[in-house]
Write a protein that holds these residues in place. Structure first.
Motif, PDB file in Angstrom:
ATOM      1  N   ILE A   1       5.118   1.964  15.385  1.00  0.00           N
ATOM      2  CA  ILE A   1       3.814   1.667  15.959  1.00  0.00           C
ATOM      3  C   ILE A   1       3.500   0.267  15.446  1.00  0.00           C
ATOM      4  CG2 ILE A   1       1.367   2.286  15.959  1.00  0.00           C
ATOM      5  CD1 ILE A   1       2.167   5.185  15.589  1.00  0.00           C
ATOM      6  N   TYR A   2       3.820  -0.708  16.282  1.00  0.00           N
ATOM      7  CA  TYR A   2       3.768  -2.114  15.844  1.00  0.00           C
ATOM      8  C   TYR A   2       2.399  -2.491  15.286  1.00  0.00           C
ATOM      9  CZ  TYR A   2       8.137  -2.294  18.372  1.00  0.00           C
ATOM     10  OH  TYR A   2       9.396  -2.052  18.785  1.00  0.00           O
ATOM     11  N   GLY A   3       2.413  -3.035  14.089  1.00  0.00           N
ATOM     12  CA  GLY A   3       1.178  -3.483  13.457  1.00  0.00           C
ATOM     13  C   GLY A   3       0.205  -2.341  13.187  1.00  0.00           C
ATOM     14  N   GLY A   4       0.652  -1.128  13.374  1.00  0.00           N
ATOM     15  CA  GLY A   4      -0.250   0.010  13.165  1.00  0.00           C
ATOM     16  C   GLY A   4      -1.240   0.179  14.306  1.00  0.00           C
ATOM     17  N   VAL A   5      -0.974  -0.511  15.395  1.00  0.00           N
ATOM     18  CA  VAL A   5      -1.897  -0.441  16.524  1.00  0.00           C
ATOM     19  C   VAL A   5      -1.280   0.435  17.618  1.00  0.00           C
ATOM     20  CG1 VAL A   5      -3.148  -1.787  18.260  1.00  0.00           C
ATOM     21  CG2 VAL A   5      -2.679  -2.763  16.000  1.00  0.00           C
ATOM     22  N   THR A   6      -2.008   1.420  18.088  1.00  0.00           N
ATOM     23  CA  THR A   6      -1.451   2.318  19.087  1.00  0.00           C
ATOM     24  C   THR A   6      -2.453   2.528  20.223  1.00  0.00           C
ATOM     25  OG1 THR A   6      -0.496   4.519  19.424  1.00  0.00           O
ATOM     26  CG2 THR A   6      -2.166   4.341  17.715  1.00  0.00           C
TER      27      THR A   6
ATOM     28  N   LYS B   1       1.705  -3.905   7.916  1.00  0.00           N
ATOM     29  CA  LYS B   1       0.372  -3.313   7.848  1.00  0.00           C
ATOM     30  C   LYS B   1      -0.632  -4.388   8.249  1.00  0.00           C
ATOM     31  CE  LYS B   1      -2.215  -0.455   4.611  1.00  0.00           C
ATOM     32  NZ  LYS B   1      -2.157   0.228   3.317  1.00  0.00           N
ATOM     33  N   THR B   2      -1.662  -4.003   8.972  1.00  0.00           N
ATOM     34  CA  THR B   2      -2.663  -5.007   9.357  1.00  0.00           C
ATOM     35  C   THR B   2      -4.072  -4.465   9.182  1.00  0.00           C
ATOM     36  OG1 THR B   2      -2.793  -4.217  11.629  1.00  0.00           O
ATOM     37  CG2 THR B   2      -1.150  -5.914  11.195  1.00  0.00           C
ATOM     38  N   CYS B   3      -5.001  -5.371   9.087  1.00  0.00           N
ATOM     39  CA  CYS B   3      -6.405  -4.968   9.193  1.00  0.00           C
ATOM     40  C   CYS B   3      -6.846  -5.313  10.612  1.00  0.00           C
ATOM     41  CB  CYS B   3      -7.243  -5.697   8.160  1.00  0.00           C
ATOM     42  SG  CYS B   3      -7.482  -7.444   8.563  1.00  0.00           S
ATOM     43  N   VAL B   4      -8.102  -5.083  10.952  1.00  0.00           N
ATOM     44  CA  VAL B   4      -8.504  -5.342  12.340  1.00  0.00           C
ATOM     45  C   VAL B   4      -8.758  -6.826  12.608  1.00  0.00           C
ATOM     46  CG1 VAL B   4      -9.408  -3.043  12.773  1.00  0.00           C
ATOM     47  CG2 VAL B   4     -10.917  -4.805  11.851  1.00  0.00           C
ATOM     48  N   GLY B   5      -8.938  -7.588  11.510  1.00  0.00           N
ATOM     49  CA  GLY B   5      -9.037  -9.036  11.668  1.00  0.00           C
ATOM     50  C   GLY B   5     -10.182  -9.487  12.550  1.00  0.00           C
TER      51      GLY B   5
ATOM     52  N   LYS C   1      14.194  -2.336   0.843  1.00  0.00           N
ATOM     53  CA  LYS C   1      13.192  -2.197   1.893  1.00  0.00           C
ATOM     54  C   LYS C   1      12.194  -3.350   1.843  1.00  0.00           C
ATOM     55  CE  LYS C   1      10.416   0.902  -0.947  1.00  0.00           C
ATOM     56  NZ  LYS C   1       9.937   2.278  -1.092  1.00  0.00           N
ATOM     57  N   VAL C   2      11.654  -3.686   2.990  1.00  0.00           N
ATOM     58  CA  VAL C   2      10.705  -4.794   3.071  1.00  0.00           C
ATOM     59  C   VAL C   2       9.471  -4.346   3.838  1.00  0.00           C
ATOM     60  CG1 VAL C   2      10.281  -7.008   4.199  1.00  0.00           C
ATOM     61  CG2 VAL C   2      12.375  -6.678   2.908  1.00  0.00           C
ATOM     62  N   LYS C   3       8.335  -4.610   3.255  1.00  0.00           N
ATOM     63  CA  LYS C   3       7.077  -4.290   3.929  1.00  0.00           C
ATOM     64  C   LYS C   3       6.225  -5.547   4.004  1.00  0.00           C
ATOM     65  CE  LYS C   3       7.103   0.340   1.987  1.00  0.00           C
ATOM     66  NZ  LYS C   3       6.446   1.244   1.031  1.00  0.00           N
ATOM     67  N   LEU C   4       5.634  -5.766   5.142  1.00  0.00           N
ATOM     68  CA  LEU C   4       4.768  -6.932   5.294  1.00  0.00           C
ATOM     69  C   LEU C   4       3.343  -6.469   5.542  1.00  0.00           C
ATOM     70  CD1 LEU C   4       6.854  -9.200   7.743  1.00  0.00           C
ATOM     71  CD2 LEU C   4       7.217  -8.763   5.322  1.00  0.00           C
ATOM     72  N   ALA C   5       2.412  -7.404   5.426  1.00  0.00           N
ATOM     73  CA  ALA C   5       1.030  -7.093   5.763  1.00  0.00           C
ATOM     74  C   ALA C   5       0.338  -8.364   6.202  1.00  0.00           C
ATOM     75  CB  ALA C   5       0.307  -6.495   4.563  1.00  0.00           C
ATOM     76  N   VAL C   6      -0.631  -8.194   7.074  1.00  0.00           N
ATOM     77  CA  VAL C   6      -1.424  -9.340   7.513  1.00  0.00           C
ATOM     78  C   VAL C   6      -2.896  -8.979   7.406  1.00  0.00           C
ATOM     79  CG1 VAL C   6      -1.828 -11.012   9.356  1.00  0.00           C
ATOM     80  CG2 VAL C   6       0.389  -9.853   9.196  1.00  0.00           C
ATOM     81  N   SER C   7      -3.645  -9.794   6.679  1.00  0.00           N
ATOM     82  CA  SER C   7      -5.088  -9.575   6.550  1.00  0.00           C
ATOM     83  C   SER C   7      -5.837 -10.705   7.230  1.00  0.00           C
ATOM     84  CB  SER C   7      -5.504  -9.520   5.081  1.00  0.00           C
ATOM     85  OG  SER C   7      -4.892  -8.442   4.438  1.00  0.00           O
ATOM     86  N   GLY C   8      -6.957 -10.346   7.828  1.00  0.00           N
ATOM     87  CA  GLY C   8      -7.723 -11.322   8.598  1.00  0.00           C
ATOM     88  C   GLY C   8      -8.623 -12.222   7.774  1.00  0.00           C
ATOM     89  N   CYS C   9      -8.732 -11.963   6.501  1.00  0.00           N
ATOM     90  CA  CYS C   9      -9.515 -12.848   5.633  1.00  0.00           C
ATOM     91  C   CYS C   9      -9.175 -12.513   4.184  1.00  0.00           C
ATOM     92  CB  CYS C   9     -11.016 -12.709   5.901  1.00  0.00           C
ATOM     93  SG  CYS C   9     -11.796 -11.345   5.008  1.00  0.00           S
ATOM     94  N   PRO C  10      -9.618 -13.313   3.231  1.00  0.00           N
ATOM     95  CA  PRO C  10      -9.222 -13.084   1.836  1.00  0.00           C
ATOM     96  C   PRO C  10      -9.695 -11.749   1.259  1.00  0.00           C
ATOM     97  CG  PRO C  10     -10.025 -15.323   2.117  1.00  0.00           C
ATOM     98  CD  PRO C  10     -10.343 -14.592   3.389  1.00  0.00           C
ATOM     99  N   ARG C  11     -10.513 -10.995   1.992  1.00  0.00           N
ATOM    100  CA  ARG C  11     -10.865  -9.677   1.472  1.00  0.00           C
ATOM    101  C   ARG C  11      -9.651  -8.759   1.437  1.00  0.00           C
ATOM    102  NH1 ARG C  11     -15.823 -11.230   3.187  1.00  0.00           N
ATOM    103  NH2 ARG C  11     -17.557 -10.328   2.049  1.00  0.00           N
ATOM    104  N   ASN C  12      -8.642  -9.115   2.211  1.00  0.00           N
ATOM    105  CA  ASN C  12      -7.339  -8.485   2.056  1.00  0.00           C
ATOM    106  C   ASN C  12      -7.278  -6.983   2.294  1.00  0.00           C
ATOM    107  OD1 ASN C  12      -4.855  -9.529   1.566  1.00  0.00           O
ATOM    108  ND2 ASN C  12      -5.564 -10.512  -0.325  1.00  0.00           N
ATOM    109  N   CYS C  13      -7.930  -6.524   3.337  1.00  0.00           N
ATOM    110  CA  CYS C  13      -7.967  -5.087   3.578  1.00  0.00           C
ATOM    111  C   CYS C  13      -6.594  -4.499   3.881  1.00  0.00           C
ATOM    112  CB  CYS C  13      -8.946  -4.770   4.694  1.00  0.00           C
ATOM    113  SG  CYS C  13     -10.621  -5.140   4.182  1.00  0.00           S
ATOM    114  N   ALA C  14      -5.637  -5.332   4.286  1.00  0.00           N
ATOM    115  CA  ALA C  14      -4.299  -4.802   4.559  1.00  0.00           C
ATOM    116  C   ALA C  14      -3.428  -4.824   3.302  1.00  0.00           C
ATOM    117  CB  ALA C  14      -3.639  -5.595   5.676  1.00  0.00           C
ATOM    118  N   GLU C  15      -4.031  -5.130   2.169  1.00  0.00           N
ATOM    119  CA  GLU C  15      -3.308  -5.146   0.896  1.00  0.00           C
ATOM    120  C   GLU C  15      -2.149  -6.146   0.892  1.00  0.00           C
ATOM    121  OE1 GLU C  15      -2.506  -1.013   0.801  1.00  0.00           O
ATOM    122  OE2 GLU C  15      -4.441  -0.526  -0.076  1.00  0.00           O
ATOM    123  N   SER C  16      -2.394  -7.305   1.436  1.00  0.00           N
ATOM    124  CA  SER C  16      -1.332  -8.310   1.548  1.00  0.00           C
ATOM    125  C   SER C  16      -0.827  -8.798   0.195  1.00  0.00           C
ATOM    126  CB  SER C  16      -1.840  -9.520   2.337  1.00  0.00           C
ATOM    127  OG  SER C  16      -2.268  -9.103   3.604  1.00  0.00           O
ATOM    128  N   GLY C  17      -1.596  -8.594  -0.854  1.00  0.00           N
ATOM    129  CA  GLY C  17      -1.200  -9.091  -2.174  1.00  0.00           C
ATOM    130  C   GLY C  17      -0.079  -8.301  -2.812  1.00  0.00           C
TER     131      GLY C  17
END
Ligand SMILES: Cc1cc2nc3c(=O)[nH]c(=O)nc-3n(C[C@H](O)[C@H](O)[C@H](O)COP(=O)(O)OP(=O)(O)OC[C@H]3O[C@@H](n4cnc5c(N)ncnc54)[C@H](O)[C@@H]3O)c2cc1C
Ligand code: SF4
Ligand code: SF4
Ligand code: FES
Lengths: 805, 116
Positions: A568-573, A634-638, A668-684
């Motif tokens: 489910i690409y980017g967690g969006v379905t 993993k993504t947030c809604v941005g 294994k490799v996991k990526l994440a994209v967050s829409g702002c520094p609040r980092n809801c997708a846990e990009s850190g």
């Protein structure tokens, strides 16, 4: 042949047996040896009990001399038998089983007894010491029934016991009378650092507490302190010190005060009676660590063998705490005393603390916390009283690799003890290296037992290899071969694949001289990966060299069923996809549907024979949610929905996932994209985390939320979404090319250093080349689910279950 | 006393030709699961499909020479004897196999006590 003399050893422990072992080497035919031991085991390594308790070793692993050793050396061994009397006039000993044996020479090596504080209630069930295999077994057994332990005593032993309890799943308090732990080995700063590190691991400290009473009916339920407070416990271990075990000696008229008094040749007050080990008292000191006991043993053995020897003049002590994840070393006189000065380094960022105490331009002691690599070298300088006038002060601490170390071992005498735990000398190690052609620390360990115990001497063994083999010794090579099937490192193997144009797993093993013809479960998957990485377009993947999840493209569960995670690409379905997943789950009676940590739907409990039909019904791609491959983004809604968002997190996430979805990686490799520094997708805490910031995007590398949490390092900042893809390509490709199989990016970034990786990806030329090679790798990937659906052969070979009747 | 042969039922299983090399095949027979392996050498080995450690399914393990590595926690199991080689000890039941006219037969003991 002359009649052999009779040698009797009382105490089948570390010191006594070590002395006998030495003696047998020096004078194999001189004595007929009889050994008595109270414990029902052959000689074992008491030091390693802490590893047994922590679950890292088994009792079998810590036996030093199995029964065969005694037999092969014609030693008569009486285990489970305590010597109760010595007749020093008739020269005989008598055991509790009534056996009397006469001796010409007698060695007492009765060790010590744990000191039990005579608290009221100390006789209750569940109050114990920590000294023997039996104690260790009782602790492990208790942990199955009981949940809370208290260790009284914040010394080395107490802390190791406490760590063991944690591993056994118990809660544990360490009670200590002072406000600093391990105070006999550490200064205040190091002690506090250690306490914090152990608290982080889950040990609770009750400091400055005086125990008053053990409460409970038959079994202990708690510990009451002088201040009136009570701590709960269903098990209490006292680790507050030891007393030389001199009962037998005293009663037989051997002079004791409080240990058995010995001279520089380990002779007691009675002729022909010797004492060695913790029970002995030499120049007013009874040692409680193995290294000095072995030094005593070596002198005693020479003396008994009739070989000329220098007297034993006492030992300088050093210790290392055997708790994983905390490196602590202390040696010599580390306290601040009059006339001494100290060199200190305290790096609060990395948590490293080092202190070296200097007196009259000589190093007399050291405390190391967080990085103990310097320990053995410093100990050597302390022992040899090296004059440090003219040496750069801070270099004394940081130089662990350069000429200093190697020349350090060069100057050591042949009988200098390198491995204190097992009493292995420089001479033994060097001749083993030469005669048996050893090239790695592991080989030296297997051949000579050096560094088999606490591991503190590994750096010195490495130095000795360097010293003996000269330029041909490669320190790093010595550290890590791919697995036990080969002496080659990852880099050597990859280079050979490239240079020799190797193209099959079997071929690599042949050409590079693998010891096992078909390898093992460690090297086979690694070789398969390296081959595919080097020649993505031509290499034919070897599915028999893949772990189950990657061969089956589904995640095996503990009951042998599988779980299926559609992409489910980017967690969006959308509702259509969801409906389809729901219908398939119903059709195949999937017992559990769960959202994964990566925002995907996990269909758990699927039978192997249903897998391909299920994928067909799902009609969605995947097969990489379980492999050493890109798993999820993993993504947030941005900015699409979030009121804080400045970047299109979902859009970028989907694009990244589509780009890299079938990529094989070292781990294994996991990526994440967050829409702002609040980092809801846990990009850190992702292998690569993307964060939208004002005017661009930040990329974080090497983050990890696994067993060892690591926050990613800022790799670079880019302006456009196109650049995100480009840098991610370069970064992942560089990881693919230089990572060790199984190495997560967190370890890889730590190993290579973020600066180096940044230099590589920011160099335009290199980046372009990496991206080109990534293109190549991606151009040939296929969806394994689809392949399985389309191929009867794959279905038959991998997923069929044959029912017979 | 019956010979071992007589205490066994030979059950027809799969085509020898169709077995993939070094890839376990799961066979179920009267509630028992067997993992059948055809090695590079062409030799067949059938063992109980459950690891003695924590019941890992051995059919899915990586095969090296005549060993299979349990996919769960990497116990190394010797296929001909069923003995666990490392990191500890134990054993799994082994079954006899034979090939007759291109078909693999597996011998199941009638008396289940015939343990490893
Ligand atoms: C859990 C633990 C961790 C440790 N960690 C370290 C460490 O990291 N580094 C370090 O240097 N040291 C460590 N030590 C200390 C080290 O183990 C001891 O210093 C060492 O074992 C002492 O050797 P020994 O031969 O004098 O006594 P022991 O090894 O205790 O041997 C004495 C033996 O004599 C037997 N015996 C006693 N009386 C009689 C009798 N009358 N008849 C017959 N047999 C008798 C006893 O049963 C015992 O088996 C640790 C100790 C423990 C308990
Ligand atoms: S990271 Fe920022 S944009 Fe994304 S959901 Fe959180 S607050 Fe919103
Ligand atoms: S966190 Fe541990 S228990 Fe949970 S799924 Fe991952 S491996 Fe399994
Ligand atoms: S279940 Fe086989 S090794 Fe654990």
């Amino acid at each position: 042949m002359t009649q052999k003399e009779k040698l009797v050893l009382v105490g089948n422990g570390m010191a006594g047996v070590n002395a006998v072992e030495h003696l047998l080497k020096l004078a194999p035919d001189k004595y007929e040896v009889t050994i008595f031991g109270s414990e029902p085991h052959p000689n074992y390594n008491r030091i390693l009990l802490s590893y047994v308790l922590a679950g890292d070793s088994k009792v079998e692993d810590i036996v030093i001399h199995p029964y065969e050793w005694y037999a092969n050396n014609h030693i008569i061994l009486h285990t489970n038998q305590t010597v109760t009397d010595i007749d020093t006039a008739a020269q005989t000993v008598t055991s509790d089983k009534g056996l009397t044996v006469s001796y010409d020479k007698l060695i007492l090596a009765t060790g010590s007894n744990p000191f039990m504080i005579p608290l009221p209630g100390a006789d209750k069930e569940g109050v114990m010491a920590y000294r023997t295999i039996r104690d260790c077994e009782i602790m492990i057994e208790s942990a199955k029934k009981y949940k809370k332990a208290i260790v009284i005593g914040g010394g080395l032993l107490g802390l190791e016991a406490a760590r063991g309890f944690l591993n056994l799943g118990m809660k544990v308090d360490v009670v200590h009378i002072l406000d600093t732990i391990m105070e006999r080995q550490l200064d205040r700063t190091a002690s506090k650092l250690l306490q914090a590190a152990l608290e982080e691991q889950g040990i609770n400290f009750l400091l400055e507490k005086q125990s008053a009473e053990i409460v409970g009916d038959k079994r202990v339920t708690g510990l009451k302190f002088k201040d009136g407070t009570v701590a709960e416990a269903d098990l209490i271990v006292m680790a507050v010190g030891i007393r030389p075990n001199v009962e037998l000696a005293k009663k037989s008229g051997v002079e004791c005060n409080p240990g058995i008094i010995v001279n520089d040749y380990l002779q007691t007050s009675v002729p022909n009676v010797y004492a060695v080990g913790e029970c002995a008292m030499h120049r007013g000191i009874a040692y409680g660590l193995v290294a000095p006991l072995y030094e005593q043993g070596a002198v005693l053995a020479k003396h008994l063998a009739g070989v000329e020897t220098a007297p034993y003049e006492g030992s300088i002590l050093y210790t290392k705490l055997k708790v994983s994840g905390v490196d602590v070393f202390s040696g010599g006189q580390f306290g601040d005393e009059e006339g001494s000065k100290a060199i200190r380094i305290h790096d609060e960022f990395t948590g490293v603390y080092k202190k070296v105490v200097v007196k009259d331009n000589k190093i007399i002691g050291a405390v190391l916390f967080g990085d103990t690599a310097d320990g053995t070298r410093l100990m050597q300088m302390i022992r040899e009283e090296t004059d440090i006038t003219g040496l750069e002060k801070t270099a004394i601490l940081t130089d662990s690799s350069g000429g200093g170390a190697a020349s350090g071992v060069a100057e050591m005498k042949d009988d200098a003890i390198i491995c204190g735990c097992n009493g292995v000398t420089k001479g033994t190690i060097c001749s083993a290296i030469k005669e048996q052609g050893l090239t790695t620390v592991d080989e030296v360990k297997n051949c000579t037992t050096a560094s088999r115990s606490c591991g503190g001497c590994k750096p010195l063994v490495s130095d000795l290899l360097a010293f003996t083999l000269g330029a041909s010794y490669d320190k790093n090579a010595a550290k890590e071969t791919i697995c036990a099937c080969t002496d080659h490192t990852r880099d050597e193997v990859v280079t050979a694949i490239r240079e020799k144009g190797l193209s099959h797993v079997r071929e690599v093993m042949n050409v590079l001289g693998w010891k096992n013809e078909e390898g093992c479960s460690k090297c086979r998957p690694a070789l398969n990966y390296y081959l595919g990485m080097v020649s993505p377009e031509t290499y034919k993947d070897d599915s028999t060299s893949r772990f189950v999840n990657e061969r089956m493209h589904a995640n095996i569960q503990k009951d042998g069923t599988y779980s299926v995670v559609p992409r489910i690409y980017g967690g969006v379905t959308n509702p259509t996809e969801l409906k389809r997943i729901a219908e398939v789950a119903e059709k195949f009676n999937v017992p559990t549907v769960k959202f994964t940590g990566g925002q995907r739907l996990d269909l758990l409990g699927v039978k192997k024979e249903d897998l391909t039909a299920m994928w067909e019904a799902l009609d969605m791609p995947s097969g990489y949610a379980y492999g050493k491959a890109l798993r999820t983004v993993k993504t947030c809604v941005g900015e699409t929905f979030c009121r804080f968002g400045t970047g299109d997190a979902m859009g970028v996430g989907i694009e990244l996932e589509k780009r890299f979805e079938r990529l094989n990686t070292p781990a294994k490799v996991k990526l994440a994209v967050s829409g702002c520094p609040r980092n809801c997708a846990e990009s850190g805490i992702k292998d690569l985390g993307v964060v939208s910031v004002d005017g661009g995007w930040e990329l974080y590398a090497g983050g990890n939320g696994g067993v060892k949490v690591r926050v990613g390092d800022l790799l670079t900042t880019v302006k456009t979404e196109q650049e995100i893809i480009e840098y991610t390509e370069a970064y992942l490709q560089y990881y693919r090319e230089s990572g060790k199989y199984g190495e997560r990016t967190s370890e890889w970034v730590h190993r290579l250093g973020i600066e180096h990786i940044r230099e590589v990806v920011e160099n335009e030329e290199e980046r372009k080349q990496l991206c080109a090679r990534m293109d190549q790798a991606l151009s040939v990937t296929k969806d394994p689910w689809k392949q399985a659906i389309d191929s009867k052969k794959i279905q038959r070979d991998l997923y069929e279950v044959v029912e017979l009747n | 006393m019956k010979t071992q042969e007589e205490q066994m039922v030979w059950v027809q299983a799969v085509s020898y030709e169709d077995l993939a090399l070094n890839t376990g095949k799961t066979i179920r027979y009267q509630g028992e699961e067997v993992a059948l392996f055809k090695l590079k050498s062409g030799k067949l080995h059938a063992i109980q499909n459950r690891c003695p450690h924590k019941e890992g399914v051995l059919a899915e393990g990586i095969v090296c020479d005549d060993h299979v590595f349990c996919p769960m926690h990497d116990r190394k199991i010797h296929l001909p004897s069923g003995l666990v080689q490392a990191p500890d000890t134990g054993c799994v039941q082994t079954y006899s196999t034979k090939v007759h006219e291109g078909t693999v037969f597996i011998g199941f003991p009638i008396n289940k006590e015939l343990a490893c």
